[in-house]
Write an enzyme that holds these catalytic residues in place. Structure first.
Site, short mmCIF file in Angstrom:
data_model
loop_
_atom_site.label_atom_id
_atom_site.label_comp_id
_atom_site.label_asym_id
_atom_site.label_seq_id
_atom_site.Cartn_x
_atom_site.Cartn_y
_atom_site.Cartn_z
N HIS A 284 0.84 -1.20 0.00
CA HIS A 284 0.00 0.00 0.00
C HIS A 284 0.87 1.24 0.00
O HIS A 284 1.82 1.34 0.76
CB HIS A 284 -0.89 0.03 1.24
CG HIS A 284 -2.08 -0.87 1.15
ND1 HIS A 284 -3.21 -0.69 1.90
CD2 HIS A 284 -2.31 -1.96 0.38
CE1 HIS A 284 -4.09 -1.63 1.60
NE2 HIS A 284 -3.56 -2.41 0.69
N TYR B 8 -9.20 5.41 7.81
CA TYR B 8 -9.37 5.73 9.23
C TYR B 8 -10.43 6.82 9.31
O TYR B 8 -10.24 7.91 8.75
CB TYR B 8 -8.06 6.27 9.82
CG TYR B 8 -6.99 5.21 10.01
CD1 TYR B 8 -6.16 4.84 8.97
CD2 TYR B 8 -6.82 4.60 11.25
CE1 TYR B 8 -5.16 3.88 9.15
CE2 TYR B 8 -5.83 3.64 11.43
CZ TYR B 8 -5.01 3.28 10.39
OH TYR B 8 -4.04 2.32 10.58
N PRO C 76 -4.09 0.04 18.80
CA PRO C 76 -3.85 -0.41 17.42
C PRO C 76 -3.97 0.69 16.36
O PRO C 76 -3.67 0.43 15.19
CB PRO C 76 -4.92 -1.48 17.21
CG PRO C 76 -5.99 -1.17 18.19
CD PRO C 76 -5.33 -0.54 19.37
N LYS D 174 1.28 -0.23 15.06
CA LYS D 174 2.70 -0.34 15.41
C LYS D 174 3.06 -1.60 16.22
O LYS D 174 4.25 -1.92 16.37
CB LYS D 174 3.14 0.89 16.24
CG LYS D 174 3.28 2.13 15.41
CD LYS D 174 4.56 2.11 14.58
CE LYS D 174 4.49 3.00 13.38
NZ LYS D 174 4.56 2.36 12.10
N TYR E 42 3.99 6.39 10.16
CA TYR E 42 3.19 5.22 9.77
C TYR E 42 4.05 4.19 9.04
O TYR E 42 3.97 2.98 9.34
CB TYR E 42 2.01 5.66 8.89
CG TYR E 42 0.89 4.65 8.89
CD1 TYR E 42 -0.21 4.78 9.72
CD2 TYR E 42 0.94 3.53 8.05
CE1 TYR E 42 -1.24 3.84 9.74
CE2 TYR E 42 -0.08 2.58 8.06
CZ TYR E 42 -1.16 2.74 8.90
OH TYR E 42 -2.16 1.80 8.92
C1 PHB Z 1 -5.83 -4.43 10.63
O1 PHB Z 1 -5.89 -4.61 9.40
O2 PHB Z 1 -6.16 -5.32 11.43
C2 PHB Z 1 -5.40 -3.12 11.14
C3 PHB Z 1 -4.97 -2.15 10.25
C4 PHB Z 1 -4.56 -0.92 10.73
C5 PHB Z 1 -4.60 -0.66 12.08
C6 PHB Z 1 -5.01 -1.62 12.98
C7 PHB Z 1 -5.42 -2.87 12.50
O3 PHB Z 1 -4.23 0.56 12.53
#
Ligand code: PHB
Ligand code: APR
Length: 392
Positions: free
Chosen positions: A72, A201, A293, A297, A385
């Site tokens: 990505h 997000y 989460p 990280k 990130y």
């Molecule tokens: C996930 O795909 O489980 C996932 C992706 C990004 C995050 C947390 C979990 O910030």
């Protein structure tokens, strides 16, 4: 039984440490309380930062990740009904992420370990750290009904947040820094083709939501919920409706629906135990720190710890050089606190806080607008990130 490094825990931290030590010619034994099936099927997060991708490749365990992982080049932030893309390569000198489930990494590392015929004890019961001060260390455990005494030079506590290693660490309790958030994530895994290519997000008046994926057929989605959320109150239809409201955009885009294969609640916590080593005992990964989460990280930090631990142990065994081992906590903590800040910042910016005063809510909105509209703001998000490069 005798080895150079006794490793407690076969999560990403313990398994990768075992593999890196093997590559450096250092004998090690991994013991794991759960079964192979349990650790291979435990669904966790799935974002690998550039450093993690590079290290897995260098260590020769990146083939399946390169084939099946999804590279990505950005993520999207959704607020006020509009999506804003943050492009990683242009802001970070070409760095990106790979979406590949943590349990897939675990499967690859277990397969590599078994193919090399290296010792890995699943369902190891009653593990006890018997000694870690003085000239040597020892772990006791029970396997297939037999008591085993593992004599070693060093012990790596890679046994996660609820393990025994941190509890054995002298002074650990006094070295803890912690924040528990007043919300959690309700996560689902759905048999549905992701209806867009990148992660979203979303900040919404009802609460945070995240659109993620695992493969071209599987979508991973999360909703902010309460820490004690009762899953029986969340039939599939209610979940999809909430996801539509929080993730949908004015142009009619919605996540594609499909059979929900798994539902769970993830608590949100920031936690650091700054005492990461004492005597011959070293902590790595979730045993020493937890991040919420939101910044993706968790596993990446575990990988950074064990990379440093493996290199420090190699310097010690090859040249008798103790410098890396002596400064282990100090070195790891720099990256850990960067990730703690980033995860806390992403969490604070995107979640709904009950009873928050109107002033704080306006600050949150202004920060999001700044992050997506200023190149400097976007870069702060992007470079954290994708992960800051290792400095050594
Ligand atoms: C996930 O795909 O489980 C996932 C992706 C990004 C995050 C947390 C979990 O910030
Ligand atoms: N004896 C043997 N094994 C143990 C013991 C014990 N007493 N206690 C815990 N374990 C095992 C657990 O069963 C687990 O498989 O240690 C392993 C720790 O693995 P993880 O929890 O995956 O922790 P870590 O390897 O540090 O990986 C960190 O996991 O929680 C996620 O988001 C986090 O991505 C991060 C990653």
């Amino acid at each position: 039984m005798r080895t150079q490094v006794g490793i407690i825990g076969a999560g990403p931290a313990g398994l990768l440490l075992g593999h890196l030590l093997h590559l450096a010619g250092i004998d090690n034994v991994v013991i794991e309380a759960r079964s192979r099936q349990y650790v291979e099927e435990r669904i966790r997060a799935g974002v690998l930062e550039q450093n993690t991708v590079d290290l897995l490749r260098e260590a020769g365990v990146g083939q399946r990740m390169d084939k099946e992982g999804l590279a990505h080049d950005g993520v999207e932030l959704l607020f006020d009904g509009t999506r804003h893309r943050i492009d990683f390569p242009s802001l970070t000198g070409g760095r990106r992420i790979v979406v590949y489930g943590q349990h897939e990494v675990v499967k690859d590392l277990i397969a590599a370990r078994l193919a090399l015929d290296l010792p890995l004890y699943f369902e190891a019961a009653d593990a006890l750290i018997e000694r870690f001060e003085g000239d040597s260390a020892a772990i006791g455990f029970v396997h297939e009904g037999k008591k085993i005494q593992l004599e070693c030079d060093f012990i790596a506590g890679c046994d996660g947040f609820h393990g025994i290693a941190r509890q054995a660490m002298p002074g650990a309790l006094d070295a803890v820094f912690e924040r528990i958030y007043p919300f959690a994530w309700l996560g689902i895994l759905a048999h549905a083709a992701p209806s867009t290519d990148e992660l979203i997000y979303a900040r919404h008046a009802e609460g945070f939501a995240l659109f993620s994926m695992r493969s071209p057929q599987i979508t991973r989605l999360y909703l902010q919920c309460t820490p004690d959320e009762d899953l029986s109150l969340w039939p599939d239809e209610r979940i999809w409706e909430a996801l539509d409201r929080r993730l949908g955009t004015a142009d009619g885009w919605r996540p594609t629906r499909g059979e929900i294969m798994q539902k769970g609640v993830t608590p949100m916590r920031s936690f650091v135990c700054e005492k990461m080593h004492h005597g011959r005992l070293y902590l790595a990964g979730d045993a020493a720190h937890i991040v919420p989460p939101t910044g993706a990280k968790g596993m990446n930090l575990a990988v950074a710890d064990v990379r440093h631990l493996a290199r420090s142990l190699a310097r010690y065994f090859d040249h008798g050089d103790e410098a890396g081992l002596e400064s282990y906590s100090q070195t790891c903590l720099k990256r850990i606190w960067r990730a703690e800040h980033f995860s806390w910042w992403m969490t604070s910016m995107l979640h709904r806080f009950e009873d928050v005063e109107p002033f704080a809510a306006r600050i949150q909105e202004s920060e999001l607008r700044y992050v997506v509209s200023s190149e400097a703001g976007s870069r702060v998000l992007a470079e954290n990130y994708v992960g800051l490069p290792f400095s050594d």
